[in-house]
Design a protein around this motif. Structure first.
Motif, PDB file in Angstrom:
ATOM      1  N   LEU A  44      44.408  47.242  25.804  1.00 19.35           N
ATOM      2  CA  LEU A  44      45.423  46.531  25.762  1.00 19.35           C
ATOM      3  C   LEU A  44      45.204  45.413  26.910  1.00 19.35           C
ATOM      4  N   SER A  45      44.850  45.951  28.149  1.00 16.85           N
ATOM      5  CA  SER A  45      44.748  44.985  29.285  1.00 16.85           C
ATOM      6  C   SER A  45      43.575  44.019  28.842  1.00 16.85           C
TER       7      SER A  45
ATOM      8  N   LEU B 183      38.128  49.463  34.166  1.00 14.36           N
ATOM      9  CA  LEU B 183      38.457  48.523  33.074  1.00 14.36           C
ATOM     10  C   LEU B 183      39.997  47.750  33.254  1.00 14.36           C
ATOM     11  N   MET B 184      40.811  48.728  33.403  1.00 16.58           N
ATOM     12  CA  MET B 184      42.076  48.145  33.654  1.00 16.58           C
ATOM     13  C   MET B 184      42.528  47.566  34.830  1.00 16.58           C
TER      14      MET B 184
ATOM     15  N   VAL C 202      46.227  38.611  37.139  1.00 16.15           N
ATOM     16  CA  VAL C 202      46.806  38.111  38.165  1.00 16.15           C
ATOM     17  C   VAL C 202      46.284  36.860  38.791  1.00 16.15           C
ATOM     18  N   PHE C 203      44.936  36.648  38.666  1.00 14.85           N
ATOM     19  CA  PHE C 203      44.227  35.467  39.316  1.00 14.85           C
ATOM     20  C   PHE C 203      44.409  34.295  38.519  1.00 14.85           C
ATOM     21  N   ILE C 204      44.695  34.460  37.073  1.00 19.86           N
ATOM     22  CA  ILE C 204      44.816  33.521  36.264  1.00 19.86           C
ATOM     23  C   ILE C 204      46.179  33.009  36.288  1.00 19.86           C
ATOM     24  N   LEU C 205      47.098  34.024  36.564  1.00 18.61           N
ATOM     25  CA  LEU C 205      48.592  33.657  36.445  1.00 18.61           C
ATOM     26  C   LEU C 205      48.942  32.915  37.834  1.00 18.61           C
ATOM     27  N   LEU C 206      48.236  33.323  38.884  1.00 22.79           N
ATOM     28  CA  LEU C 206      48.531  32.510  40.317  1.00 22.79           C
ATOM     29  C   LEU C 206      48.013  31.085  40.211  1.00 22.79           C
TER      30      LEU C 206
ATOM     31  N   LEU D 286      50.959  44.044  32.772  1.00 25.85           N
ATOM     32  CA  LEU D 286      50.762  44.169  34.170  1.00 25.85           C
ATOM     33  C   LEU D 286      51.554  45.441  34.734  1.00 25.85           C
ATOM     34  N   THR D 287      52.762  45.301  34.179  1.00 22.75           N
ATOM     35  CA  THR D 287      53.789  46.449  34.534  1.00 22.75           C
ATOM     36  C   THR D 287      53.366  47.808  34.013  1.00 22.75           C
TER      37      THR D 287
END
Length: 306
Positions: free
Chosen positions: A96-97, A188-189, A197-201, A229-230
């Motif tokens: 899923l991640s 992998l997770m 996180v990198f893409i969102l930032l 992520l949560t």
């Protein structure tokens, strides 16, 4: 009494949450909402959670009644499918991640992978179930009922079932092999989560001046990524703790009842919390669909794409 009440509450809450999540998918299918590739993974994850939580039923009965034992066949099936479901929960959360990371990736080199990813989700989940069934094939061999423990030495009493000890060397090899498998999926997770996180930032920095003038509400992709992520962070905490207890119990001489109860409780924590982390995202989509269902068709089509 306190332990029995805790197991009862945990199992009931987890069953209720996963049932509600499955109802959300049933409503989505009836309403005609187009299923996303991640929905299939979440469905498999939910069914795996159900199987993990089923172990809480005999565990609760055994806690209240000291004379409750499963029979020979039930012991083998209960422990076997519990381990299979735990492994499937790990594989589902990892996939899923990874799929979510591929979906939100702006990298043009992954464009073909984005197109192929939805097609391979089904075969990937089937392969994961097959691998889990083969991986824990040794569990029924060493599992027996409490009544048969008099004829076998080196048994570990788990309350309502017993497990025969194959020897310290074999137990250590099993722990290493199973832990290596878990480390791969956990790795992998971690990689997928760090990438998201990198893409969102990076995305937030690029659109920071737009966010000041427009509505502060985040995009559907951002909210979905944050929920993933949560989910992954909570899974990693509970699963790593459960692995530590399970590995320690596997190589421990004798049986410590409080360690076993703690291990069972930690293994069931994620299946209990998981549906409540995901259900808000799905119910918000359904509310939007119900609002748009009385309007024009383009609105409904937009909701289906969410």
């Amino acid at each position: 009494m306190a332990v029995g009440i805790f197991f009862t509450s945990q199992t009931a809450l987890g069953m209720l949450g996963n049932s509600a999540l499955l109802c959300c998918f049933i409503i989505a299918d009836i309403s005609g909402i187009r299923a996303k590739p991640t929905d299939l993974i979440v469905k498999h994850l939910t069914w795996a959670n159900f199987i993990v939580l089923c172990k809480g039923i005999p565990q609760t009965i055994a806690t209240f009644s000291q004379t409750y034992y499963l029979d020979y066949v039930s012991c083998k099936l209960a422990l076997y499918f519990h381990r299979v479901a735990r492994g499937m929960s790990l594989a589902s959360t990892s996939l899923l991640s990874v799929l979510q990371a591929i979906t939100i990736s702006p990298n043009s080199k992954w464009s073909q992978l984005k197109v192929r990813a939805p097609r391979i989700v089904g075969p990937s989940m089937a392969l994961c179930w097959a691998l889990q069934l083969l991986r824990y094939g040794s569990i029924p061999v060493y599992t027996t009922d409490i009544w048969g423990r008099r004829n076998v030495s080196g048994l570990k009493d788990y309350g309502y079932c017993a497990v025969m000890s194959p020897g310290r060397l074999i137990e250590t090899i099993f722990v290493i092999l199973f832990s290596f498998y878990d480390i791969i999926f956990l790795g992998l997770m971690i990689l997928a989560s760090c990438y998201m996180v990198f893409i969102l930032l990076k995305h937030k920095q690029r659109l920071q001046h737009i966010h000041r003038t427009l509505s502060p509400r985040s995009s559907p992709e951002t909210r979905a990524t944050q929920s993933i992520l949560t989910l992954v962070s909570s899974f990693m905490f509970f699963h790593v703790t459960s692995i530590a207890f399970t590995s320690y119990l596997s190589v421990l001489e004798g049986t410590s009842r409080w360690l076993f109860n703690t291990s069972v409780a930690m293994a069931a924590c994620f299946p209990t919390v998981c549906p409540f982390l995901l259900i808000r995202q799905h119910t918000s989509v359904f509310r939007l669909f119900c609002t748009c269902s009385h309007q024009t068709s383009p609105c409904a089509c937009t909701v289906r794409e969410l």
